[in-house]
Motif scaffolding. Structure first.
Motif, PDB file in Angstrom:
ATOM      1  N   PHE A 145       0.834  -1.204   0.000  1.00 44.15           N
ATOM      2  CA  PHE A 145       0.000   0.000   0.000  1.00 44.15           C
ATOM      3  C   PHE A 145       0.862   1.245   0.000  1.00 44.15           C
ATOM      4  O   PHE A 145       2.029   1.225   0.374  1.00 44.15           O
ATOM      5  N   VAL A 146       0.232   2.334  -0.448  1.00 46.01           N
ATOM      6  CA  VAL A 146       0.890   3.634  -0.531  1.00 46.01           C
ATOM      7  C   VAL A 146      -0.118   4.717  -0.175  1.00 46.01           C
ATOM      8  O   VAL A 146      -1.332   4.498  -0.220  1.00 46.01           O
ATOM      9  N   GLY A 147       0.395   5.886   0.139  1.00 44.24           N
ATOM     10  CA  GLY A 147      -0.444   7.056   0.281  1.00 44.24           C
ATOM     11  C   GLY A 147      -0.537   7.774  -1.052  1.00 44.24           C
ATOM     12  O   GLY A 147       0.434   7.848  -1.800  1.00 44.24           O
ATOM     13  N   ALA A 148      -1.715   8.307  -1.359  1.00 40.17           N
ATOM     14  CA  ALA A 148      -1.895   9.064  -2.591  1.00 40.17           C
ATOM     15  C   ALA A 148      -1.441  10.515  -2.384  1.00 40.17           C
ATOM     16  O   ALA A 148      -1.340  10.999  -1.252  1.00 40.17           O
ATOM     17  N   PRO A 149      -1.155  11.236  -3.476  1.00 31.84           N
ATOM     18  CA  PRO A 149      -0.520  12.550  -3.359  1.00 31.84           C
ATOM     19  C   PRO A 149      -1.263  13.570  -2.508  1.00 31.84           C
ATOM     20  O   PRO A 149      -0.644  14.268  -1.698  1.00 31.84           O
ATOM     21  N   TRP A 150      -2.592  13.708  -2.675  1.00 33.31           N
ATOM     22  CA  TRP A 150      -3.284  14.713  -1.871  1.00 33.31           C
ATOM     23  C   TRP A 150      -3.109  14.446  -0.383  1.00 33.31           C
ATOM     24  O   TRP A 150      -2.839  15.367   0.409  1.00 33.31           O
ATOM     25  N   THR A 151      -3.259  13.204   0.027  1.00 30.46           N
ATOM     26  CA  THR A 151      -3.161  12.877   1.452  1.00 30.46           C
ATOM     27  C   THR A 151      -1.748  13.076   1.968  1.00 30.46           C
ATOM     28  O   THR A 151      -1.544  13.601   3.077  1.00 30.46           O
ATOM     29  N   LEU A 152      -0.740  12.678   1.194  1.00 30.40           N
ATOM     30  CA  LEU A 152       0.640  12.945   1.603  1.00 30.40           C
ATOM     31  C   LEU A 152       0.877  14.448   1.725  1.00 30.40           C
ATOM     32  O   LEU A 152       1.503  14.918   2.686  1.00 30.40           O
ATOM     33  N   ALA A 153       0.380  15.194   0.746  1.00 25.86           N
ATOM     34  CA  ALA A 153       0.552  16.645   0.787  1.00 25.86           C
ATOM     35  C   ALA A 153      -0.152  17.241   1.996  1.00 25.86           C
ATOM     36  O   ALA A 153       0.358  18.184   2.627  1.00 25.86           O
ATOM     37  N   ALA A 154      -1.325  16.704   2.341  1.00 25.02           N
ATOM     38  CA  ALA A 154      -2.047  17.222   3.502  1.00 25.02           C
ATOM     39  C   ALA A 154      -1.191  17.095   4.758  1.00 25.02           C
ATOM     40  O   ALA A 154      -1.136  18.021   5.578  1.00 25.02           O
ATOM     41  N   TYR A 155      -0.500  15.972   4.908  1.00 25.79           N
ATOM     42  CA  TYR A 155       0.369  15.804   6.073  1.00 25.79           C
ATOM     43  C   TYR A 155       1.573  16.736   6.017  1.00 25.79           C
ATOM     44  O   TYR A 155       1.918  17.396   7.000  1.00 25.79           O
ATOM     45  N   VAL A 156       2.253  16.801   4.860  1.00 25.91           N
ATOM     46  CA  VAL A 156       3.522  17.541   4.841  1.00 25.91           C
ATOM     47  C   VAL A 156       3.300  19.054   4.813  1.00 25.91           C
ATOM     48  O   VAL A 156       4.175  19.802   5.259  1.00 25.91           O
ATOM     49  N   GLN A 197       7.087  -2.042  -5.003  1.00 24.13           N
ATOM     50  CA  GLN A 197       6.402  -3.010  -4.140  1.00 24.13           C
ATOM     51  C   GLN A 197       5.972  -4.241  -4.930  1.00 24.13           C
ATOM     52  O   GLN A 197       6.090  -5.373  -4.450  1.00 24.13           O
ATOM     53  N   ILE A 198       5.468  -4.018  -6.137  1.00 25.81           N
ATOM     54  CA  ILE A 198       5.057  -5.155  -6.968  1.00 25.81           C
ATOM     55  C   ILE A 198       6.260  -6.021  -7.311  1.00 25.81           C
ATOM     56  O   ILE A 198       6.210  -7.253  -7.220  1.00 25.81           O
ATOM     57  N   ASP A 199       7.366  -5.386  -7.690  1.00 24.01           N
ATOM     58  CA  ASP A 199       8.584  -6.144  -8.008  1.00 24.01           C
ATOM     59  C   ASP A 199       9.079  -6.949  -6.807  1.00 24.01           C
ATOM     60  O   ASP A 199       9.687  -8.013  -6.979  1.00 24.01           O
ATOM     61  N   CYS A 200       8.811  -6.455  -5.602  1.00 22.50           N
ATOM     62  CA  CYS A 200       9.274  -7.128  -4.383  1.00 22.50           C
ATOM     63  C   CYS A 200       8.312  -8.214  -3.909  1.00 22.50           C
ATOM     64  O   CYS A 200       8.638  -8.941  -2.960  1.00 22.50           O
ATOM     65  N   GLY A 201       7.119  -8.307  -4.525  1.00 23.51           N
ATOM     66  CA  GLY A 201       6.225  -9.398  -4.149  1.00 23.51           C
ATOM     67  C   GLY A 201       4.785  -9.023  -3.891  1.00 23.51           C
ATOM     68  O   GLY A 201       3.940  -9.910  -3.708  1.00 23.51           O
ATOM     69  N   ALA A 202       4.454  -7.727  -3.827  1.00 24.24           N
ATOM     70  CA  ALA A 202       3.050  -7.346  -3.617  1.00 24.24           C
ATOM     71  C   ALA A 202       2.215  -7.776  -4.817  1.00 24.24           C
ATOM     72  O   ALA A 202       2.559  -7.491  -5.959  1.00 24.24           O
ATOM     73  N   GLN A 203       1.111  -8.463  -4.550  1.00 18.47           N
ATOM     74  CA  GLN A 203       0.242  -8.971  -5.610  1.00 18.47           C
ATOM     75  C   GLN A 203      -0.935  -8.049  -5.901  1.00 18.47           C
ATOM     76  O   GLN A 203      -1.523  -8.099  -6.972  1.00 18.47           O
ATOM     77  N   VAL A 204      -1.290  -7.231  -4.929  1.00 15.88           N
ATOM     78  CA  VAL A 204      -2.315  -6.201  -5.042  1.00 15.88           C
ATOM     79  C   VAL A 204      -1.787  -5.004  -4.265  1.00 15.88           C
ATOM     80  O   VAL A 204      -1.125  -5.175  -3.238  1.00 15.88           O
ATOM     81  N   VAL A 205      -2.060  -3.785  -4.729  1.00 13.16           N
ATOM     82  CA  VAL A 205      -1.607  -2.592  -4.007  1.00 13.16           C
ATOM     83  C   VAL A 205      -2.809  -1.673  -3.782  1.00 13.16           C
ATOM     84  O   VAL A 205      -3.589  -1.415  -4.700  1.00 13.16           O
ATOM     85  N   GLN A 206      -2.938  -1.200  -2.538  1.00 13.53           N
ATOM     86  CA  GLN A 206      -4.022  -0.280  -2.196  1.00 13.53           C
ATOM     87  C   GLN A 206      -3.474   1.137  -2.070  1.00 13.53           C
ATOM     88  O   GLN A 206      -2.473   1.367  -1.395  1.00 13.53           O
ATOM     89  N   LEU A 207      -4.154   2.085  -2.705  1.00 11.06           N
ATOM     90  CA  LEU A 207      -3.834   3.503  -2.596  1.00 11.06           C
ATOM     91  C   LEU A 207      -4.759   4.120  -1.553  1.00 11.06           C
ATOM     92  O   LEU A 207      -5.988   4.065  -1.685  1.00 11.06           O
ATOM     93  N   PHE A 208      -4.146   4.691  -0.524  1.00 13.36           N
ATOM     94  CA  PHE A 208      -4.913   5.378   0.509  1.00 13.36           C
ATOM     95  C   PHE A 208      -4.886   6.878   0.204  1.00 13.36           C
ATOM     96  O   PHE A 208      -3.860   7.528   0.376  1.00 13.36           O
ATOM     97  N   ASP A 209      -6.011   7.425  -0.251  1.00 16.27           N
ATOM     98  CA  ASP A 209      -6.145   8.882  -0.338  1.00 16.27           C
ATOM     99  C   ASP A 209      -7.113   9.293   0.767  1.00 16.27           C
ATOM    100  O   ASP A 209      -8.186   9.870   0.521  1.00 16.27           O
ATOM    101  N   SER A 210      -6.721   8.981   1.978  1.00 11.04           N
ATOM    102  CA  SER A 210      -7.618   9.033   3.129  1.00 11.04           C
ATOM    103  C   SER A 210      -8.320  10.380   3.262  1.00 11.04           C
ATOM    104  O   SER A 210      -9.504  10.442   3.592  1.00 11.04           O
TER     105      SER A 210
END
Length: 354
Positions: A145-156, A197-210
């Motif tokens: 999983f990862v954070g989406a840009p708006w949510t990351l920007a909201a924190y920073v 993450q996919i290259d390292c083994g993640a089979q599905v990835v969730q984007l959190f734009d909380s």
């Protein structure tokens, strides 16, 4: 022998196959409601140590797997984990959340952001994901999983969690060109991180734009959706077959727009009826969710009824059973176990029309 090599249930459903029952996992399924996690937290009080020490993160990721055998095992991490690689240090303080000592608010700060190389900056991610894949085999799907840009920007930009998001909205509405630069840099970095993450083994990835649910639809289309699309587009160029999930908290007013992001699955929160969500998104969009986490404080009969109601409304195909958001601290562990047991037996408990 074919059954031994069959891909795990969640991955198959995420790719569009029909199954006898919906796969089930829980957001925040590793965490404070589990005594085994709290004991480990007492020994290792730093969240960043727990999430960035590969051995600890693997152990925590596997705690709910050993207890409940969910169909999805998500790596224990945080959406802010990539920030130091971009030149943005942060800390996570228990009961306060993320703290960023030098919020990003000027052109000079944006210009100084580093190029992000996940292999160099986050070497523990490969160890975590490869170990999880080895541990669960084909019995469960490993999620990144990862954070989406708006949510990351909201924190920073805010420098911490916020109830009003007034600082980033001030930037959005008075210096939009500055914010768009930051969002685009984040989108490129996060797309790179998803691919890694996919290259390292993640089979599905969730984007959190909380926190995109804090935007009105017009501003969502300006400041969140284009950068979700930027990530999806870049990931599709190199990893077209990996399913992507999008979650936004408080997203009832944004569902149709979320469907334009390009992801395969929309994670629906509990502020919208699941049957209505499916109607609004269209039958071609797969869904995840959407039971209220508070239901897990109820009786087992109540939990069973809500699980069956959610599955009935979601329909036979294209549904991953989950909560509408993360399992809450203080949730009785036995109720989490009952949730998983019930979800795995819905084909027997409920005749879902095909």
């Amino acid at each position: 022998m074919a059954g031994l090599t069959q891909e795990p249930l969640l991955l198959r459903v995420a790719r569009g196959e029909t199954a006898d029952r919906p796969p089930v996992w829980m957001m925040r399924q590793a965490g404070r409601y589990m005594k085994v996690y709290r004991d480990l937290r007492d020994k290792y009080p730093s969240f960043r140590e727990r999430s960035e020490n590969a051995d600890l993160a693997i152990e925590i990721s596997l705690q709910p797997w050993r207890a409940f055998q969910p169909d999805g095992v998500i790596m224990f991490s945080d959406i802010l984990t990539p920030l130091p690689g971009l030149g943005i240090p942060f800390d996570i303080v228990e009961s306060k959340g993320p703290i960023i000592e030098s919020p990003i608010r000027t052109q000079e700060q944006i210009d100084r952001l580093h190029d992000f190389d996940p292999e160099t900056d986050l070497p523990f991610i490969k160890t975590i994901l490869q170990s999880l894949r080895a541990e669960v085999g084909n019995q469960a799907t490993v999620l990144g999983f990862v954070g989406a840009p708006w949510t990351l920007a909201a924190y920073v930009v805010e420098g911490k969690s916020s109830k009003t998001y007034s600082v980033i909205k001030q930037m959005a509405f008075s210096q939009p060109e500055l914010l768009h630069q930051l969002l685009s840099k984040f989108a490129d970095a996060i797309a790179n991180y998803v691919r890694y993450q996919i290259d390292c083994g993640a089979q599905v990835v969730q984007l959190f734009d909380s926190w995109a649910g804090q935007l009105c639809p017009q501003d969502y289309e300006t400041f969140a959706l284009p950068y979700q699309q930027q990530i999806v587009r870049q990931v599709r160029e190199t990893h077209p077959d990996t399913p992507l999930i999008l979650l936004i908290s408080g997203s009832a007013g944004l569902l149709e727009r979320m469907g334009k992001s390009g992801v395969d699955i929309i994670s629906v929160d509990w502020t919208v009826d699941m049957a209505e969500a499916r109607q609004r998104l269209g039958r071609n969009m797969k869904v995840q969710g959407n039971m209220d986490p508070g239901v897990l404080f109820g009786s087992q009969d109540f939990i069973r009824d809500r699980v069956l109601d959610t599955v009935r409304k979601a329909g036979r195909s294209g549904h991953i059973m989950n909560l509408g958001h993360g399992v809450l601290p203080g949730t009785p562990e036995e109720n989490v176990g009952f949730f998983f047991e019930t979800a795995k037996q819905v084909d027997k408990l409920l005749a879902v029309p095909v």
